[in-house]
Scaffold this motif. Structure first.
Motif, PDB file in Angstrom:
ATOM      1  N   PRO A  50      46.387  63.880  17.962  1.00 62.13           N
ATOM      2  CA  PRO A  50      45.894  62.517  17.692  1.00 62.13           C
ATOM      3  C   PRO A  50      46.174  62.075  16.262  1.00 62.13           C
ATOM      4  O   PRO A  50      46.238  62.896  15.334  1.00 62.13           O
ATOM      5  CB  PRO A  50      44.387  62.636  17.949  1.00 62.13           C
ATOM      6  N   PRO A  51      46.333  60.777  16.064  1.00 65.33           N
ATOM      7  CA  PRO A  51      46.663  60.256  14.723  1.00 65.33           C
ATOM      8  C   PRO A  51      45.628  60.609  13.666  1.00 65.33           C
ATOM      9  O   PRO A  51      45.983  60.760  12.476  1.00 65.33           O
ATOM     10  CB  PRO A  51      46.738  58.738  14.958  1.00 65.33           C
ATOM     11  N   ASN A  52      44.336  60.733  14.045  1.00 70.31           N
ATOM     12  CA  ASN A  52      43.317  60.991  13.018  1.00 70.31           C
ATOM     13  C   ASN A  52      43.367  62.419  12.472  1.00 70.31           C
ATOM     14  O   ASN A  52      42.581  62.779  11.607  1.00 70.31           O
ATOM     15  CB  ASN A  52      41.928  60.660  13.548  1.00 70.31           C
ATOM     16  N   TRP A  53      44.286  63.276  12.995  1.00 72.26           N
ATOM     17  CA  TRP A  53      44.501  64.612  12.415  1.00 72.26           C
ATOM     18  C   TRP A  53      45.484  64.570  11.246  1.00 72.26           C
ATOM     19  O   TRP A  53      45.696  65.577  10.578  1.00 72.26           O
ATOM     20  CB  TRP A  53      45.035  65.576  13.483  1.00 72.26           C
ATOM     21  N   SER A  54      46.087  63.456  11.018  1.00 73.02           N
ATOM     22  CA  SER A  54      47.116  63.343   9.979  1.00 73.02           C
ATOM     23  C   SER A  54      46.535  63.637   8.599  1.00 73.02           C
ATOM     24  O   SER A  54      45.421  63.199   8.269  1.00 73.02           O
ATOM     25  CB  SER A  54      47.721  61.937   9.997  1.00 73.02           C
ATOM     26  N   GLY A  55      47.299  64.390   7.801  1.00 70.30           N
ATOM     27  CA  GLY A  55      46.903  64.695   6.432  1.00 70.30           C
ATOM     28  C   GLY A  55      45.784  65.698   6.310  1.00 70.30           C
ATOM     29  O   GLY A  55      45.200  65.838   5.226  1.00 70.30           O
ATOM     30  N   LYS A  56      45.499  66.415   7.396  1.00 70.08           N
ATOM     31  CA  LYS A  56      44.414  67.385   7.374  1.00 70.08           C
ATOM     32  C   LYS A  56      44.942  68.788   7.670  1.00 70.08           C
ATOM     33  O   LYS A  56      45.960  68.954   8.351  1.00 70.08           O
ATOM     34  CB  LYS A  56      43.346  67.011   8.408  1.00 70.08           C
ATOM     35  N   ASN A  57      44.234  69.779   7.138  1.00 69.82           N
ATOM     36  CA  ASN A  57      44.590  71.166   7.444  1.00 69.82           C
ATOM     37  C   ASN A  57      44.161  71.495   8.873  1.00 69.82           C
ATOM     38  O   ASN A  57      43.119  71.021   9.347  1.00 69.82           O
ATOM     39  CB  ASN A  57      43.907  72.126   6.471  1.00 69.82           C
ATOM     40  N   TRP A  58      44.970  72.333   9.536  1.00 69.77           N
ATOM     41  CA  TRP A  58      44.663  72.736  10.900  1.00 69.77           C
ATOM     42  C   TRP A  58      44.350  74.229  10.944  1.00 69.77           C
ATOM     43  O   TRP A  58      44.791  75.010  10.089  1.00 69.77           O
ATOM     44  CB  TRP A  58      45.847  72.482  11.844  1.00 69.77           C
TER      45      TRP A  58
END
Length: 669
Positions: free
Chosen positions: A304-312
């Motif tokens: 999903p787009p709201n995972w962008s720029g975040k660590n996984w």
């Protein structure tokens, strides 16, 4: 007081130290114990031809020397009686090292194989008898512990590794149980600080702890020593470094042969081959049932787009054996170390490596033997934003897969080097030399099981090893107390275990040695008996009687019994053999029954079970009479000659007799 530099055996192989940092071996550190009332060597390296000063809290002024052209130096300082804490400062030029909380006391080295390495609590082994209470009550800040890390080297080392720790429930659990229990006995009786240096490795042989100079005098070791020379010439060195290099080269080959494939169906590094579908997690089966080598897996997920720029966080569960992971064409994680086949994979992926929308996860799995594949549960396979595990994308279910190169093409994964801990000299070089010539009072030793099948050789090797250590330490015939191996049911034993125990008994002919006997505290089903308290106490009895006889607090040394009965004489009288013993006051049995595990033989050398009887004289002297209807004219006796025999003979202090024989016939058929 200026002293001339004395050559250091442990520094002979150091290269010149031009503009070197001031360094001392790791055995010098905060919380250390220095041997009291002794000449204590302090040594190290610094810049060549530089002055070195030594200052301490128990004497005024300083001691000075000058490093030689290679930067090596040594000083000796005189220590007073036990006490502290003090500081110790070493300086050279504008460099200075200061050690704090230094105490003066009694320092002992604790060496051997697994029964000495066995830790008080779970660690090396599951813990000793009553370990929970032993650990909980081990609050002795004046006992200091130093554990020498395992190290194999072809050449003598000087720096070493390890740190001194105050004894507490937190630090003692993973320390040598026998070492601690011995040290506790000394500390409580002598009321002085105790330093314990644990230098041991399970399953090792005595020759691994002996120097090349000494082994070279024994023809038995000519070929093994030459093998070490050949290994050195061929590039043998630090085993960890050798193994790392071999594994690095192996992975380079895997990466060449099994680079990340393109995502088009029907390609495998330029070769044809279709992707199939399989459900994960699952161990290898079907076409992979008996396959060792590489298999590729891939799965496309929509992020999903709201995972962008975040660590996984990427979790794949346990993978047997190795894995490498890509997101699209970027490698993001891997597990390439051996022994992790059953450990769940949990990888942190930084934001700059992530991509939202369609994302291809590719996993290269390498099986090095046996089973392979994803061996966890469905819940183990998922991906989510770091810190938000409730919002996950499940990775369980259908994946595409295809086989890669077989292990026969890749070659076996390197799991060990040519070096191993049972080669002659390698533990002496890597573990013992870095603590020589640190001032010690003496050594305790528990080893012999790994030399069991070479008892005749051990009769020479073990005394030579003792004298080897004394030669290198240059502290005279320092006390060396050791443990006789305990009863154990070695498979196929034909007298080798008893012969090894005999060789240990014979080693008491070496000056200033003593042997703790364990015939009554062994376990035929466990080569690591749990009653380590008795062993530590019996070693301490030797130290009290022979080393500290004028320092005892609890009782006069004349009343101290430190040895079990030792065979003194055997006399044949008709159909009876009469045996007399040293240290036999109160001769009896621990179970109140007649003495067990005796055999006698006639000139035919055939041993038969013997009836044993304790006979006491008017002067308090006691003998054992042996007889058997099958042996009318006995000439020889054996006691507890079976590997797992648990005999009952002891003296009035409850100390057992070792196994013995009176003949010099072959130890086994």
């Amino acid at each position: 007081m200026k002293r001339l530099l004395r050559p250091l055996i442990c520094l002979l192989l150091l290269a010149p130290f031009a503009n070197a940092q001031l360094e001392l071996p790791a055995i010098f550190g905060d919380h250390m114990v220095l041997q009291a009332q002794s000449q204590v060597p302090v040594w190290g390296v610094t810049s060549p031809n530089t002055a070195v000063q030594l200052r301490g809290g128990w004497w005024p002024g300083e001691i000075t020397t000058q490093a030689d052209s290679d930067g090596k130096w040594q000083l000796e300082l005189r220590t007073p009686q036990s006490g502290g804490p003090y500081s110790l400062t070493v300086s050279s030029g504008d460099q200075e090292l200061q050690y704090s909380d230094v105490v003066l006391g009694e320092v002992w080295l604790c060496g051997g194989q697994s029964n000495m390495e066995w830790t008080l609590g779970p660690g090396v082994g599951p813990g000793i008898q009553n370990w929970q209470e032993e650990v909980a009550t081990a609050n002795f800040p004046q006992i200091r512990l130093y554990d020498v890390p395992h190290k194999i080297t072809l050449q003598p080392q000087w720096k070493g590794a390890g740190v001194w720790k105050r004894c507490s429930p937190e630090t003692v659990s993973n320390f040598s149980a026998i070492g601690y229990l011995f040290g506790r006995e000394l500390h409580q009786e002598l009321e002085v600080p105790i330093g314990l240096i644990s230098c041991n490795w399970g399953g090792t042989v005595a020759e691994a702890w002996t120097s090349e100079e000494t082994l070279a005098k024994m023809k038995d070791f000519a070929a093994p020593l030459q093998g070490l020379v050949d290994l050195a010439v061929s590039g043998g060195g630090d085993p960890a470094e050798m193994l790392t290099n071999k594994q690095r080269q192996w992975w380079e080959k895997v990466n060449r042969m099994e680079a990340l494939p393109t995502f088009a169906v029907g390609t495998k590094n330029g070769a044809s081959g279709a992707w199939a579908t399989t459900a994960l997690p699952a161990p290898w089966s079907g076409d992979l049932q008996n396959f060792d080598g590489v298999a590729w897996y891939r799965r496309e997920v929509k992020v999903p787009p709201n995972w962008s720029g975040k660590n996984w966080i990427l979790e794949l569960g346990p993978i047997d054996d190795f894995d490498t992971v890509w997101l699209n064409r970027t490698q993001v994680a891997s597990t390439h170390e051996s022994g992790h086949w059953n450990q769940a994979r949990k990888y942190s992926i930084s934001a700059d490596q992530t991509i939202v929308g369609k994302c291809m996860i590719s996993v290269r799995v390498v099986d090095s033997g046996g089973g392979g594949g994803f061996i966890g549960k469905a819940d183990d396979m998922r991906i989510y934003v770091e810190g938000n595990p409730k919002n996950t994308i499940s990775l369980a279910g259908d994946w595409q897969w295809r086989p890669g190169s077989a292990l026969s093409e890749l070659g076996a994964f390197p799991v060990q080097t040519q070096l191993h801990p049972n080669l002659p000299t390698v533990l002496h070089n890597g573990m013992l030399r870095p603590v020589i010539p640190f001032a010690i009072k003496g050594a305790i030793w528990y080893q012999g099981e790994s030399n069991r099948t070479r008892a005749a050789q051990y009769q020479r090797l073990f005394p030579n090893m003792i004298q080897d250590w004394r030669r290198l330490w240059q502290r005279g015939n320092f006390p060396f107390y050791f443990v006789q191996i305990a009863p154990f049911n070695y498979g196929g034993d034909r007298g080798e275990a008893a012969a090894l125990r005999e060789a240990q008994t014979m080693a008491m002919a070496v000056p200033n040695t003593g042997m703790a006997v364990t015939m009554d505290v062994g376990d035929p089903g466990n080569i690591h008996p749990v009653n380590k308290q008795a062993v530590g106490r019996r070693l301490a009895l030797w130290a009290f009687a022979k080393t500290y006889r004028n320092q005892l607090k609890s009782k006069p040394v004349e009343e101290l019994v430190y040895s079990g009965p030792l065979l003194d004489q055997v006399v044949a009288r008709g159909n009876i053999l009469r045996l007399s013993f040293k240290h036999s006051n109160g001769l009896g049995t621990r179970d109140g029954k007649t003495p067990s595990h005796f055999q006698i033989a006639g000139t035919d050398r055939k041993f038969h079970p013997a009836k044993a009887r304790i006979v006491s004289g008017e002067d308090g002297q006691a003998w054992i009479w042996l007889m058997s209807d099958a042996v009318p004219d006995p000439v020889a006796a054996r006691y507890a000659w079976g590997a797992a025999d648990e005999p009952n003979l002891q003296n009035g202090a409850g100390l057992p007799a070792p196994s013995f024989r009176t003949d010099d016939w072959p130890a086994h058929p």
